[in-house]
Write a protein that holds these residues in place. Sequence first.
Motif, mmCIF file in Angstrom:
data_model
loop_
_atom_site.group_PDB
_atom_site.id
_atom_site.type_symbol
_atom_site.label_atom_id
_atom_site.label_comp_id
_atom_site.label_asym_id
_atom_site.label_seq_id
_atom_site.Cartn_x
_atom_site.Cartn_y
_atom_site.Cartn_z
ATOM 1 N N PHE A 194 2.153 -15.473 -12.779
ATOM 2 C CA PHE A 194 2.543 -16.304 -11.633
ATOM 3 C C PHE A 194 2.328 -17.795 -11.929
ATOM 4 O O PHE A 194 1.497 -18.163 -12.755
ATOM 5 N N ASP A 201 0.768 -10.566 -3.961
ATOM 6 C CA ASP A 201 1.987 -10.362 -4.755
ATOM 7 C C ASP A 201 1.639 -9.781 -6.126
ATOM 8 O O ASP A 201 2.362 -8.928 -6.646
ATOM 9 N N ALA A 202 0.518 -10.270 -6.694
ATOM 10 C CA ALA A 202 0.109 -9.770 -8.016
ATOM 11 C C ALA A 202 -0.168 -8.268 -7.954
ATOM 12 O O ALA A 202 0.219 -7.516 -8.863
ATOM 13 N N LEU A 203 -0.805 -7.814 -6.876
ATOM 14 C CA LEU A 203 -1.052 -6.373 -6.734
ATOM 15 C C LEU A 203 0.273 -5.619 -6.677
ATOM 16 O O LEU A 203 0.431 -4.561 -7.301
ATOM 17 N N GLU A 204 1.223 -6.166 -5.925
ATOM 18 C CA GLU A 204 2.522 -5.477 -5.797
ATOM 19 C C GLU A 204 3.264 -5.417 -7.124
ATOM 20 O O GLU A 204 3.902 -4.417 -7.429
ATOM 21 N N THR A 205 3.165 -6.506 -7.912
ATOM 22 C CA THR A 205 3.881 -6.485 -9.198
ATOM 23 C C THR A 205 3.268 -5.458 -10.148
ATOM 24 O O THR A 205 3.910 -5.032 -11.094
ATOM 25 N N MET A 206 1.997 -5.095 -9.890
ATOM 26 C CA MET A 206 1.369 -4.051 -10.722
ATOM 27 C C MET A 206 1.690 -2.663 -10.192
ATOM 28 O O MET A 206 1.066 -1.676 -10.603
ATOM 29 N N ALA A 207 2.633 -2.587 -9.252
ATOM 30 C CA ALA A 207 3.025 -1.310 -8.636
ATOM 31 C C ALA A 207 1.856 -0.677 -7.891
ATOM 32 O O ALA A 207 1.704 0.542 -7.870
ATOM 33 N N LEU A 208 1.002 -1.511 -7.319
ATOM 34 C CA LEU A 208 -0.134 -1.015 -6.533
ATOM 35 C C LEU A 208 0.082 -1.417 -5.078
ATOM 36 O O LEU A 208 0.584 -2.506 -4.805
ATOM 37 N N ASP A 209 -0.302 -0.536 -4.165
ATOM 38 C CA ASP A 209 -0.110 -0.836 -2.752
ATOM 39 C C ASP A 209 -1.290 -1.666 -2.251
ATOM 40 O O ASP A 209 -2.428 -1.174 -2.254
ATOM 41 N N ILE A 243 11.694 -8.447 -9.257
ATOM 42 C CA ILE A 243 10.622 -7.442 -9.202
ATOM 43 C C ILE A 243 10.446 -6.889 -7.790
ATOM 44 O O ILE A 243 9.515 -6.138 -7.500
ATOM 45 N N LEU A 284 9.772 -8.468 -4.967
ATOM 46 C CA LEU A 284 8.842 -9.131 -4.037
ATOM 47 C C LEU A 284 9.624 -9.779 -2.901
ATOM 48 O O LEU A 284 9.104 -9.994 -1.823
ATOM 49 N N ASN A 322 8.100 1.168 -7.081
ATOM 50 C CA ASN A 322 6.877 1.055 -7.864
ATOM 51 C C ASN A 322 7.071 1.605 -9.280
ATOM 52 O O ASN A 322 6.486 1.103 -10.228
ATOM 53 N N PHE A 382 -7.461 -12.519 -9.544
ATOM 54 C CA PHE A 382 -8.280 -12.103 -8.392
ATOM 55 C C PHE A 382 -9.586 -12.904 -8.437
ATOM 56 O O PHE A 382 -10.398 -12.712 -9.359
ATOM 57 N N ALA A 396 -2.579 -16.461 -10.004
ATOM 58 C CA ALA A 396 -2.906 -15.376 -9.074
ATOM 59 C C ALA A 396 -3.930 -14.399 -9.650
ATOM 60 O O ALA A 396 -3.821 -13.189 -9.463
ATOM 61 N N TYR A 402 1.432 2.172 9.397
ATOM 62 C CA TYR A 402 1.375 2.299 7.950
ATOM 63 C C TYR A 402 -0.077 2.386 7.457
ATOM 64 O O TYR A 402 -0.379 3.123 6.520
ATOM 65 N N SER A 450 -2.524 -17.405 -2.236
ATOM 66 C CA SER A 450 -2.694 -17.644 -3.674
ATOM 67 C C SER A 450 -1.973 -16.567 -4.494
ATOM 68 O O SER A 450 -2.235 -16.430 -5.692
ATOM 69 N N GLU A 451 -1.084 -15.828 -3.868
ATOM 70 C CA GLU A 451 -0.210 -14.825 -4.520
ATOM 71 C C GLU A 451 -0.969 -13.641 -5.114
ATOM 72 O O GLU A 451 -0.425 -12.892 -5.917
ATOM 73 N N GLN A 452 -2.240 -13.466 -4.727
ATOM 74 C CA GLN A 452 -2.998 -12.317 -5.262
ATOM 75 C C GLN A 452 -2.442 -11.000 -4.710
ATOM 76 O O GLN A 452 -2.488 -9.977 -5.393
ATOM 77 N N ARG A 486 8.629 -1.122 -11.016
ATOM 78 C CA ARG A 486 7.680 -2.234 -11.213
ATOM 79 C C ARG A 486 6.718 -1.954 -12.360
ATOM 80 O O ARG A 486 6.155 -2.883 -12.936
ATOM 81 N N TYR A 507 -6.201 -1.409 -1.242
ATOM 82 C CA TYR A 507 -7.337 -2.224 -1.673
ATOM 83 C C TYR A 507 -7.846 -3.145 -0.570
ATOM 84 O O TYR A 507 -9.033 -3.448 -0.508
#
Lengths: 256, 248
Positions: free
Chosen positions: B84, A129-137, B48, B50, B74, B90, B88, A28, A125-127, B77, A141
């Motif tokens: 969170f 997961d935060a990227l995924e919830t923003m529809a970003l792969d 969502i 996850l 996506n 950055f 969360a 991937y 720290s779920e950062q 999403r 990054y």
Amino acid sequence: MSAVIQSIGHYALAFVCELGRMGNFLLYSGYMIVRQPGSPLHILKQIRFIGTKSLFVIVLTAGFTGMVLGLQGYYTLAKFGSEGMLGTAVALSLIRELGPVLAALMVTGRAGSAITAEIGIMRISEQIDALETMALDPFKYLVTPKLIAALISLPLLCAIFDVVGIYGGWLVGVKLLGVNPGAYFYEMEKSVVWRDVYSGFVKSFSFGLIIAWIGCYKGYYAGHGAEGVSKATTESVVLTSVLILVWDYFLTSVLL
Amino acid sequence: MIRLHNVYKSFGTQKVLDGLSLKIPAGKITAIIGPSGEGKSVLLKHLIGLLQPDSGQIEVDGENILALRRSQLNRIREKFGMLFQNVALFDSMTVFENVAFPLQEKTAFPMDEIRRRVLSALEDVGLKNIEHRFPDELSGGMKKRVGLARAVVLNPRIILFDEPTTGLDPIIKRAIHQLIKDTHAKFGFTAVIVSHEIPEIFDVAQNVAMLFRGEILQHGTPEEIMHSDHPAVRQFISGSLDGPIQMM
């Protein structure tokens, strides 16, 4: 007895699953390098982190490795009256073998562990997961810039390692032990061929891939809490170092 | 509208969601309440994508998100924002960069426009002159508000809040609840809040669902839940030690 067999089966299955997951991660990552390699700024930042910031440790290690090779090589070659071949011995050892392997092991200790820790902390720290919830792969990054940077940095660091190591050998052999300076470089130029340089380049390129792949993978799937990150970091360094040495053997047998 | 139908999820031998079904109406604030460790955050992460359920169906605006490929998921999403439990943010980015990040990645706005929107989102959550700070230089309440600003900056249609007030003092709790109500009134999004804040959450939510033993025990308006006859619901709301909910 059945409990023992069951336990062996459990570990075997877990091992195969882990291998499969690692393989998928690599595939991937390769796909993402082609599709979404990340911004050039991210890649440059990673080249600075993996490459530029490893320079000091690489130069230091290379210098002393070359000096030891000069010292050991001189006493061995002197027994056969072939001190003039010292340059060849130092250069071939470094270019074909020690340069790529030692540079990779140094980068593993300095940057590979940091890559795992950074991604591992982002995981717990779920950062990520935060990227995924923003529809970003997250690969765009966190993984592909590091992979590209390692693929670019390792061959360059290896080249620097080779050059500094050769001058380390020259310092000891020529300046301290009195080997003829002309012979040192002339014999080296005569013996080192493009294939030697090429094999060192292929090795360092593939070691760069291993460092970034394992470093990112272990961080991405780090366990829970600080202990999970610490365990992932240790596993990352150990697995990367072992893989480098094992892969080095197979590559050497193919490229020899 | 979000619809969960017969959702099952286990972690190893531990059953977390056990045939859960729930309808979350569009444009309303729905609160998910229930004892700790019952899988409320797990439920939120399923909405969502996850986490994937072992079986069941999850629909967002009529689309079964479990049947979607990554790129299609996506697209779904993009309708969501999420705050969170641990915010969360950055941690290598400043407050400004954190809130600007979704705008930079998902829109083609020029930098001036991004700056205007970020500062406006921060102002909406009552924060000024902190854009240059890093998350570890902020208090818990400030982090939550930055998280909220990041969650709403793209004007999503659905926002998920995972325990937005846990660990905050009563005044900041009230301020965050008021903020959620105000931003909801302003933007009209669908909100799902996981919360333990009883009875304060009844003031915020228009619908309340109680999760217990992997299922939705009761779902209704705050008044219906407050006056429920169900022993587990009554015990949870009163905070009594006696009843079907046992301390682990």
